[in-house]
Design a protein around this motif. Structure first.
Motif, PDB file in Angstrom:
ATOM      1  N   ILE A   1     -12.468 -10.812   8.068  1.00 54.22           N
ATOM      2  CA  ILE A   1     -11.593  -9.677   7.611  1.00 54.22           C
ATOM      3  C   ILE A   1     -10.291  -9.495   8.701  1.00 54.22           C
ATOM      4  O   ILE A   1      -9.018  -9.492   8.482  1.00 54.22           O
TER       5      ILE A   1
ATOM      6  N   ASN B   1      -6.880   2.350   0.063  1.00 50.45           N
ATOM      7  CA  ASN B   1      -8.169   1.927  -0.778  1.00 50.45           C
ATOM      8  C   ASN B   1      -9.436   2.272   0.033  1.00 50.45           C
ATOM      9  O   ASN B   1     -10.458   2.843  -0.931  1.00 50.45           O
ATOM     10  N   LEU B   2      -9.525   2.264   1.200  1.00 50.16           N
ATOM     11  CA  LEU B   2     -10.670   2.388   1.850  1.00 50.16           C
ATOM     12  C   LEU B   2     -10.974   3.956   2.022  1.00 50.16           C
ATOM     13  O   LEU B   2     -12.168   4.645   2.054  1.00 50.16           O
TER      14      LEU B   2
ATOM     15  N   GLU C   1      -1.828  -2.822  13.069  1.00 46.96           N
ATOM     16  CA  GLU C   1      -1.278  -3.128  11.834  1.00 46.96           C
ATOM     17  C   GLU C   1       0.171  -2.263  11.946  1.00 46.96           C
ATOM     18  O   GLU C   1       0.964  -2.582  11.164  1.00 46.96           O
TER      19      GLU C   1
ATOM     20  N   ILE D   1     -11.003   0.962   8.529  1.00 44.43           N
ATOM     21  CA  ILE D   1      -9.728   1.321   8.670  1.00 44.43           C
ATOM     22  C   ILE D   1      -9.560   1.023  10.147  1.00 44.43           C
ATOM     23  O   ILE D   1      -8.367   0.375  10.390  1.00 44.43           O
TER      24      ILE D   1
ATOM     25  N   GLU E   1      -7.966 -12.326   8.412  1.00 47.57           N
ATOM     26  CA  GLU E   1      -7.279 -12.364   7.153  1.00 47.57           C
ATOM     27  C   GLU E   1      -5.921 -11.209   7.729  1.00 47.57           C
ATOM     28  O   GLU E   1      -4.939 -11.731   7.149  1.00 47.57           O
ATOM     29  N   ILE E   2      -6.211 -10.150   8.373  1.00 48.25           N
ATOM     30  CA  ILE E   2      -5.330  -9.266   8.488  1.00 48.25           C
ATOM     31  C   ILE E   2      -4.310  -9.604   9.607  1.00 48.25           C
ATOM     32  O   ILE E   2      -3.103  -9.736   9.211  1.00 48.25           O
TER      33      ILE E   2
ATOM     34  N   ASN F   1      -0.447   2.398   4.513  1.00 46.96           N
ATOM     35  CA  ASN F   1      -1.126   0.875   4.324  1.00 46.96           C
ATOM     36  C   ASN F   1      -1.846   0.829   2.912  1.00 46.96           C
ATOM     37  O   ASN F   1      -2.814   1.691   2.977  1.00 46.96           O
ATOM     38  N   THR F   2      -1.564  -0.131   2.214  1.00 44.38           N
ATOM     39  CA  THR F   2      -2.657   0.013   0.950  1.00 44.38           C
ATOM     40  C   THR F   2      -4.221  -0.403   1.387  1.00 44.38           C
ATOM     41  O   THR F   2      -4.998   0.373   0.771  1.00 44.38           O
ATOM     42  N   ARG F   3      -4.484  -1.082   2.034  1.00 46.64           N
ATOM     43  CA  ARG F   3      -5.831  -1.295   2.554  1.00 46.64           C
ATOM     44  C   ARG F   3      -6.268  -0.201   2.933  1.00 46.64           C
ATOM     45  O   ARG F   3      -7.550   0.351   2.693  1.00 46.64           O
ATOM     46  N   HIS F   4      -5.647   0.906   3.636  1.00 41.84           N
ATOM     47  CA  HIS F   4      -6.084   1.964   4.232  1.00 41.84           C
ATOM     48  C   HIS F   4      -6.268   3.144   3.136  1.00 41.84           C
ATOM     49  O   HIS F   4      -7.360   3.668   3.180  1.00 41.84           O
TER      50      HIS F   4
END
Length: 467
Positions: free
Chosen positions: A455, A407-408, A140, A446, A458-459, A402-405
């Motif tokens: 997933i 949130n996790l 990412e 992550i 999707e990434i 990263n927003t995904r990171h």
């Protein structure tokens, strides 16, 4: 627990143009997969007469691309990279041709005829991840490097690609796994006299992980700003100098400036780098009560952008006392991230700066003149301090962009906190193990250690073709 991803069993060879499309001096086509070497040998004729794969791997070779009839298509440089020592960890051939659209289109079409298929968005990086050359954070980070808006965000993305954040999160995940092992030892061997020692060790270990997660999340705000830009809105009543401030920050006449109130009827959005902080800067219509239909729409949009902003820059006219419209705006930003700009500092001051500083904090009220530029350096320094902290710089540590990171990591922190509370309440160790496994899985999502295939797809679908 999420299903761990598996390396794709496909043997398909893929190809794509990996440079930006358009006319240029050089364009690059990448071929990756089991047939890459064979396609390279068919496609390329070196000046020496040797096949591409007969040359030393990783060295550029001069020659021409030829078609099925052995006609020259373009003068090129080519390189063969033998897996696993390549970007994808597969056999890779890259051809550097002239950057014209027709040349690239023709060469790419030949790769398809010879057995390759078009690469999907992000598929080269996806294969690097699936083949174990990089983890998901590093993958990412490739897009973070491409989209970097400042030197600081580039440095941070490069550190992520080097694995600094990966090492940090994998280390914390490993610490939790060790704690789970200790707990399960007590559960499986209750007759052994190890429970008291285990409880103390487990409690200390969970607290250390909690503190590390809190630190990463505390600085996630900075990382996100550097990656996406700080969503900043300039608000104030009409004719206080909002558009003048925008123009001064941009060093150009972007917005119309007039002595007449209500000149700005709509929002104006610009991206800029102020100091070392990337901003998405929005100049809004003056917020006031109005009967003008068009201006009323602009005021409504201004309020909407204020609600969504990460930072509000409130502009006041220092040469006039505060009025009801000023107070309405100041009340609207109370409790929100904001800085108060007392503009027109080149004129005699009427506004009570001391009262404003008591109300919003001494460091959040700045006097400047958009007309002369006086005080702009102070605003830039304040902004850098707001984003980076008092150090005004990004240190060499790991940061979350990263927003995904983010949130996790929050999920992981909540689960660790649940486990700490369970331990304090002397609940059965099985309860702690359940919470800790949730945290372990969240961190695995992550790095890609416990990631579902859908997933992953999707990434990487968000990547550009060629990466």
């Amino acid at each position: 627990m999420a299903k761990k991803h598996t390396v794709s069993e496909t043997n398909e060879t893929i190809s794509a143009v990996i440079t930006a499309l358009g006319e240029g001096a050089v364009g690059i086509i990448r071929i990756s997969g089991t047939e890459a070497a064979a396609i390279g040998d068919k496609l390329f004729r070196s000046a020496s007469g040797k096949r591409l794969t007969e040359h030393t791997p990783h060295l550029l070779v001069y020659g021409h691309v030829v078609d099925e009839e052995n006609s020259k298509i373009d003068e090129v440089l080519a390189v063969y990279m033998q897996g696993p020592h390549s970007y994808t960890a597969e056999d890779v051939v890259e051809i550097q041709s002239h950057g014209g659209l027709q040349s690239l289109k023709t060469i790419l079409g030949l790769t398809y005829k010879m057995g390759a298929r078009p690469a999907e968005p992000g598929e080269f990086t996806k294969r690097a991840f699936l083949n174990g050359r990089i983890d998901l954070i590093q993958a990412e980070a490739v897009m973070d490097i491409i989209k970097s808006r400042s030197e600081a965000s580039l440095k941070m993305a490069v550190r992520q690609q080097d694995g600094q954040l990966s090492k940090k999160i994998k280390g914390l995940r490993r610490n939790l796994l060790d704690i789970v092992v200790n707990l399960e030892a007590v559960i499986d061997y209750p007759e052994e006299d190890i429970e008291e020692i285990t409880f103390n060790t487990v409690s200390e270990g969970m607290e250390k992980v909690k503190q590390e997660l809190e630190y990463l999340l505390k600085h996630a705000h900075t990382g996100k700003i550097l990656r996406e830009g700080l969503q900043t809105v300039i608000v104030g009543r009409p004719n206080v100098g909002k558009s003048s401030l925008l123009n001064a920050l941009l060093s150009e006449e972007r917005a119309i400036v007039s002595e007449y109130a209500g000149t700005t009827r709509d929002v104006i959005e610009e991206q800029l780098l102020l100091g070392s902080v990337p901003l998405v800067l929005v100049d809004t219509a003056g917020i006031r009560q109005t009967e003008d239909y068009v201006e009323k729409i602009g005021v409504a949009r201004s309020k909407e952008r204020l609600d969504k902003a990460e930072l509000a820059v409130v502009v006041l006219d220092g040469s006039q006392p505060l009025n009801e419209e000023d107070e309405e705006i100041l009340n609207a930003v109370a409790g929100k991230p904001c800085v108060i700009i007392v503009n027109k500092g080149d004129r005699p001051q009427v506004n009570d700066l001391t009262a404003l500083q008591k109300r919003f904090g001494k460091d959040r009220v700045l006097l400047l003149s958009a007309k002369t530029g006086g005080g702009l350096e102070q605003f830039t320094a304040w902004l850098q301090s707001y984003v980076y902290g008092s150090e005004h710089a990004i240190s060499g540590g790991a940061y979350v962009q990263n927003t995904r990171h983010e949130n996790l990591l929050r999920e992981a922190l909540l689960s660790v906190e649940e486990a700490i509370r369970a331990a304090a309440s002397m609940l059965p160790y099985d309860c702690l193990v359940i919470d800790l496994h949730k945290a372990i899985d969240a961190m695995g999502l992550i790095t890609g250690d416990t990631l579902q295939d859908e997933i992953i797809n999707e990434i990487f679908s968000k990547f550009c073709v060629g990466k």
